[in-house]
Design an enzyme around this catalytic site. Sequence first.
Site, PDB file in Angstrom:
ATOM      1  N   SER A  45       0.743  -1.022   0.175  1.00  0.00           N
ATOM      2  CA  SER A  45       0.077   0.043  -0.130  1.00  0.00           C
ATOM      3  C   SER A  45       0.973   1.301   0.110  1.00  0.00           C
ATOM      4  O   SER A  45       2.364   1.323   0.152  1.00  0.00           O
ATOM      5  CB  SER A  45      -0.839   0.120   1.118  1.00  0.00           C
ATOM      6  OG  SER A  45      -0.079  -0.005   2.497  1.00  0.00           O
ATOM      7  N   ASP A  78      -1.141  -1.841  -3.831  1.00  0.00           N
ATOM      8  CA  ASP A  78      -2.633  -1.691  -3.457  1.00  0.00           C
ATOM      9  C   ASP A  78      -3.197  -0.465  -3.130  1.00  0.00           C
ATOM     10  O   ASP A  78      -2.406   0.367  -2.499  1.00  0.00           O
ATOM     11  CB  ASP A  78      -2.395  -2.437  -2.127  1.00  0.00           C
ATOM     12  CG  ASP A  78      -3.789  -2.911  -1.455  1.00  0.00           C
ATOM     13  OD1 ASP A  78      -4.588  -3.224  -2.239  1.00  0.00           O
ATOM     14  OD2 ASP A  78      -3.731  -3.036  -0.247  1.00  0.00           O
ATOM     15  N   HIS A  79      -4.445   0.024  -3.732  1.00  0.00           N
ATOM     16  CA  HIS A  79      -5.106   1.122  -3.351  1.00  0.00           C
ATOM     17  C   HIS A  79      -4.182   2.501  -3.920  1.00  0.00           C
ATOM     18  O   HIS A  79      -3.913   3.430  -2.830  1.00  0.00           O
ATOM     19  CB  HIS A  79      -5.424   1.144  -1.815  1.00  0.00           C
ATOM     20  CG  HIS A  79      -6.531   0.432  -1.523  1.00  0.00           C
ATOM     21  ND1 HIS A  79      -7.831   0.474  -2.167  1.00  0.00           N
ATOM     22  CD2 HIS A  79      -6.416  -0.971  -1.026  1.00  0.00           C
ATOM     23  CE1 HIS A  79      -8.673  -0.457  -1.510  1.00  0.00           C
ATOM     24  NE2 HIS A  79      -7.681  -1.358  -1.022  1.00  0.00           N
ATOM     25  N   ASP A 100      -7.463   3.326  -7.278  1.00  0.00           N
ATOM     26  CA  ASP A 100      -8.649   3.058  -6.600  1.00  0.00           C
ATOM     27  C   ASP A 100      -9.338   4.551  -6.828  1.00  0.00           C
ATOM     28  O   ASP A 100      -9.156   5.345  -5.976  1.00  0.00           O
ATOM     29  CB  ASP A 100      -8.251   2.764  -5.226  1.00  0.00           C
ATOM     30  CG  ASP A 100      -9.641   2.699  -4.375  1.00  0.00           C
ATOM     31  OD1 ASP A 100     -10.654   2.949  -5.073  1.00  0.00           O
ATOM     32  OD2 ASP A 100      -9.833   2.214  -3.206  1.00  0.00           O
ATOM     33  N   GLU A 137     -11.523   0.014  -9.334  1.00  0.00           N
ATOM     34  CA  GLU A 137     -12.505  -0.363  -8.308  1.00  0.00           C
ATOM     35  C   GLU A 137     -13.822   0.458  -8.592  1.00  0.00           C
ATOM     36  O   GLU A 137     -13.578   1.567  -8.670  1.00  0.00           O
ATOM     37  CB  GLU A 137     -12.027  -0.053  -6.660  1.00  0.00           C
ATOM     38  CG  GLU A 137     -13.202  -0.297  -5.785  1.00  0.00           C
ATOM     39  CD  GLU A 137     -12.681  -0.501  -4.369  1.00  0.00           C
ATOM     40  OE1 GLU A 137     -11.454  -0.824  -4.444  1.00  0.00           O
ATOM     41  OE2 GLU A 137     -13.314  -0.066  -3.428  1.00  0.00           O
ATOM     42  N   GLY A 219     -10.900  -6.651   1.274  1.00  0.00           N
ATOM     43  CA  GLY A 219     -11.275  -6.838   2.699  1.00  0.00           C
ATOM     44  C   GLY A 219     -11.992  -8.291   2.911  1.00  0.00           C
ATOM     45  O   GLY A 219     -12.798  -8.602   3.482  1.00  0.00           O
ATOM     46  N   THR A 264      -5.387  -8.432   7.026  1.00  0.00           N
ATOM     47  CA  THR A 264      -5.462  -8.485   8.529  1.00  0.00           C
ATOM     48  C   THR A 264      -5.304 -10.001   9.051  1.00  0.00           C
ATOM     49  O   THR A 264      -4.835  -9.876  10.488  1.00  0.00           O
ATOM     50  CB  THR A 264      -7.288  -8.204   8.814  1.00  0.00           C
ATOM     51  OG1 THR A 264      -7.238  -6.838   8.212  1.00  0.00           O
ATOM     52  CG2 THR A 264      -7.726  -8.156  10.183  1.00  0.00           C
TER      53      THR A 264
HETATM   54  P1  13P Z   1      -8.268  -7.337   5.092  1.00  0.00           P
HETATM   55  O1  13P Z   1      -8.185  -6.157   5.934  1.00  0.00           O
HETATM   56  O2  13P Z   1      -9.711  -7.821   5.177  1.00  0.00           O
HETATM   57  O3  13P Z   1      -7.301  -8.274   5.042  1.00  0.00           O
HETATM   58  O4  13P Z   1      -8.303  -6.717   3.324  1.00  0.00           O
HETATM   59  C1  13P Z   1      -7.019  -6.366   3.044  1.00  0.00           C
HETATM   60  C2  13P Z   1      -7.180  -5.569   1.662  1.00  0.00           C
HETATM   61  O5  13P Z   1      -8.356  -5.447   1.133  1.00  0.00           O
HETATM   62  C3  13P Z   1      -6.013  -4.878   1.183  1.00  0.00           C
HETATM   63  O6  13P Z   1      -6.322  -4.015  -0.067  1.00  0.00           O
HETATM   64  O1  G3H Z   2      -6.072  -1.826   1.867  1.00  0.00           O
HETATM   65  C1  G3H Z   2      -5.909  -2.190   2.872  1.00  0.00           C
HETATM   66  C2  G3H Z   2      -4.413  -2.791   3.535  1.00  0.00           C
HETATM   67  O2  G3H Z   2      -4.797  -3.692   4.502  1.00  0.00           O
HETATM   68  C3  G3H Z   2      -3.278  -2.322   3.786  1.00  0.00           C
HETATM   69  O3  G3H Z   2      -3.267  -1.270   5.037  1.00  0.00           O
HETATM   70  O4  G3H Z   2      -2.719   1.010   4.244  1.00  0.00           O
HETATM   71  O5  G3H Z   2      -2.341   0.246   6.612  1.00  0.00           O
HETATM   72  O6  G3H Z   2      -1.005  -0.485   4.613  1.00  0.00           O
HETATM   73  P1  G3H Z   2      -2.350  -0.015   5.066  1.00  0.00           P
HETATM   74 ZN    ZN Z   3      -8.131  -3.255  -0.077  1.00  0.00          ZN
END
Ligand code: 13P
Ligand code: G3H
Ligand code: ZN
Length: 343
Positions: A45, A78-79, A100, A137, A219, A264
């Site tokens: 991320s 990620d995101h 995103d 997304e 998620g 998570t």
């Molecule tokens: P969780 O918090 O459910 O593990 O989701 C992670 C996620 O979607 C990262 O982009």
């Molecule tokens: O999208 C969420 C992931 O769990 C990453 O989380 O932004 O705290 O690294 P973070």
């Molecule tokens: Zn996510």
Amino acid sequence: MRQLLDEAAKGGYGVGAFNVNNMEQIQAIMEAAKQTTSPVIIQASRGARSYAQDRYLYHLILAASELYPEIPLAMHLDHGNSFETCKSAIELGFTSVMMDGSLKPDGKTPASFEENVEVTRKVVDFAHERGITVEGEIGVLGGIEDGHGAGGSGLEHVTDPDQAVEFAEKTGVDALAIAIGTSHGAYKFSKKPDGSVLKMDILIAIHNRLPKTHLVMHGSSSVPKDLQDVVNQYGGKLKETWGVPVEEIQLGIRNGVRKINVDTDNRLAITGAIRKVLWETPEKFDPRDYLKPAREAMQKVVALRMTQFGQAGHAGDYKPISIAEIARGYADGTLSTKPLVAN
Ligand code: 13P
Ligand code: G3H
Ligand code: ZN
């Protein structure tokens, strides 16, 4: 990533995308991949990039690819919150990015459909020219626990299947993340989720309209009770909570889900293992004494998910194609970016 997802679709399985911030998490994922013979997606991320620093991440991933040449490996942002974030990830060497655009660059405020299409299309054009995969997304996740999401229950911005079709057509994304009631973090549901809070029917409706589009579930931690219990047994204070049951993810995989985001569950496994060592042996102070069990605990979770998602056993199915070859594929149309739409 595009090749990895196309292969997953051919084989009818899903691929876990696991978040990393440090060396131990990367090691845990690569060892789990080796143990289960799985292709892998590692993702970082914006928070991870700033925590670890880009150059450390770059060299850690390079080390992973050198040490495990037999494992197909995609490195994914990620995101991504803006064109600039995606561009900098591509320039660093990420082979896949998520734009995103469902949220504005603050990562909290829902963006309009038009804004989302515009920024995502811009990233797709830049990325595909360079052979890089793009995830977009449509719809917005609930919660805000880890800084991503619009808050609320997760049901406030569930993806509209018609918009998903229009979004896929207008952007040309390789993978499409959808919102079906989940949120990031540990506190997704206050009881085992049923169809009133986890909208698998929406996912199936989207898959029926876009049967060839790679869907992504965010998620997707299952937040298993055994991992919660370890944390709480050794001094943690997690409130009772439920995640996404693995059987629902497997239903998703039978309906076009190819990438499943999990962070998570690994955070819980790591924290539980560290708490246990520090609780039981408070005299210890060598970080290796607790980081080694933490790494092992994460490896166990990742290996289990790899088996449950069906990617186990598939690492040797194909030879990774070079990024240059992928770029040529986008340019000459061999790699389609026009979704097949069923009515
Ligand atoms: P969780 O918090 O459910 O593990 O989701 C992670 C996620 O979607 C990262 O982009
Ligand atoms: O999208 C969420 C992931 O769990 C990453 O989380 O932004 O705290 O690294 P973070
Ligand atoms: Zn996510």
